[in-house]
Design an enzyme around this catalytic site. Structure first.
Site, PDB file in Angstrom:
ATOM      1  CG  ASP A   1      69.941  42.936  66.610  1.00  0.00           C
ATOM      2  OD1 ASP A   1      70.731  42.177  66.035  1.00  0.00           O
ATOM      3  OD2 ASP A   1      68.891  42.559  67.148  1.00  0.00           O
TER       4      ASP A   1
ATOM      5  NE  ARG B   1      71.977  38.655  61.648  1.00  0.00           N
ATOM      6  CZ  ARG B   1      70.802  39.136  61.215  1.00  0.00           C
ATOM      7  NH1 ARG B   1      70.612  40.440  61.163  1.00  0.00           N
ATOM      8  NH2 ARG B   1      69.855  38.315  60.839  1.00  0.00           N
TER       9      ARG B   1
END
Length: 286
Positions: free
Chosen positions: A112, A163
């Site tokens: 992340d 992502r």
């Protein structure tokens, strides 16, 4: 003030893994892939970071045991939970231990992205790990950050899974675009580059205009639906998630759980006024 968990239940699958696993199974049964995330960030204690590492290692083993062979389930982590703010070498050691287990179970690990003050560190740690685990790790890039243009080029050069999201952190104008139309334009450009130059990236958005643009670009460029996936957050647009999976698109749902849910919950409230209305409605009922 300690807020009750029921306020966050729409966005967070549970406070324990046992509470979250039924949500994972339900999503898998409906044809959706899952990225499971144990919430937590900004750890400054080495023992807490080691405990987080060990918890994630067990999470990999548990998730692998319950994942159907046709699903691309994976885990998602914040490096600040593994000691990034304490010492990068310490964080790398913890991440390597996790990656060894993830590779053993053929499970992908998504790193992340946090605030822009950690972007350089996160991408540096990613590249170090990518050299040893090229098929099992990938970063998140935020379209709102002005630096992302060159970061996209680097990830396309490496051919890694990215992502792509708009970005949920409050950032100064010197570092990030503030106008949503500009962010959408950057997102579209980055999406096109990822679809053309990486083998399997994630387009993370709830924005219908960006979903349509992605579908249209893939069709125009004859890019197979197996070459990318859409990604959405747990609790947001669940009907759309299932409709897109039924239409033959890979759809991954980011499923967070854990007791450290408030920072994540707060970011969801900042993103959309509809989320605030949902919480207020639940408060009126309690």
């Amino acid at each position: 003030m300690q807020l009750p968990f029921f306020l966050a239940r729409r966005f967070v699958a549970g406070e324990t893994l046992d509470e979250a696993l039924p949500a994972v199974q339900s999503l898998n049964d409906d044809g959706l892939h899952v990225a499971l995330d144990l919430l937590g960030e900004h750890v400054h204690d080495r023992d807490v970071a080691r405990q987080s590492r060990d918890t994630y290692i067990e999470l990999v083993r548990t998730l692998d045991a319950v994942t159907p062979p046709e699903r691309r389930n994976r885990i998602s982590i914040k490096l600040s939970m593994l000691g990034q703010l304490i010492d990068e070498e310490f964080c790398l050691k913890n991440l390597r231990a996790l990656m060894e287990v993830a590779a053993e179970h053929d499970m992908f690990v998504r790193l992340d992205m946090e605030g822009s003050d950690l972007t350089d560190s996160t991408l540096s740690i990613f590249e170090t790990m990518h050299a040893d685990f090229p098929d099992h790790i990938g970063p998140v890039l935020q379209a709102m950050l002005k630096r992302t243009d060159r970061d996209i080029d680097r990830m396309c050069e490496l051919g890694v899974s990215v992502r792509l999201c708009k970005g949920a952190y409050g950032e100064p104008a010197a570092r990030a675009y503030q106008d949503m139309d500009v962010i959408r334009a950057r997102f579209t450009d980055y999406m096109q580059r990822l679809l053309k130059h990486t083998s399997y990236s994630g387009i993370a958005t709830h924005d219908d205009s960006l979903i349509r643009a992605t579908k249209q670009f893939a069709a125009d460029e004859s890019i197979s639906r197996d070459r990318f996936e859409f990604q959405m957050l747990y609790g947001l647009r669940p009907d759309t998630q299932r409709e897109m999976a039924a239409d033959g698109y890979n759809m991954m749902v980011y499923v967070p759980y854990g007791t450290e849910w408030f920072p994540y919950f707060y970011r969801r409230l900042r993103e959309r006024k509809e989320n605030v209305f949902f919480v207020l409605k639940n408060l009126m009922r309690s």
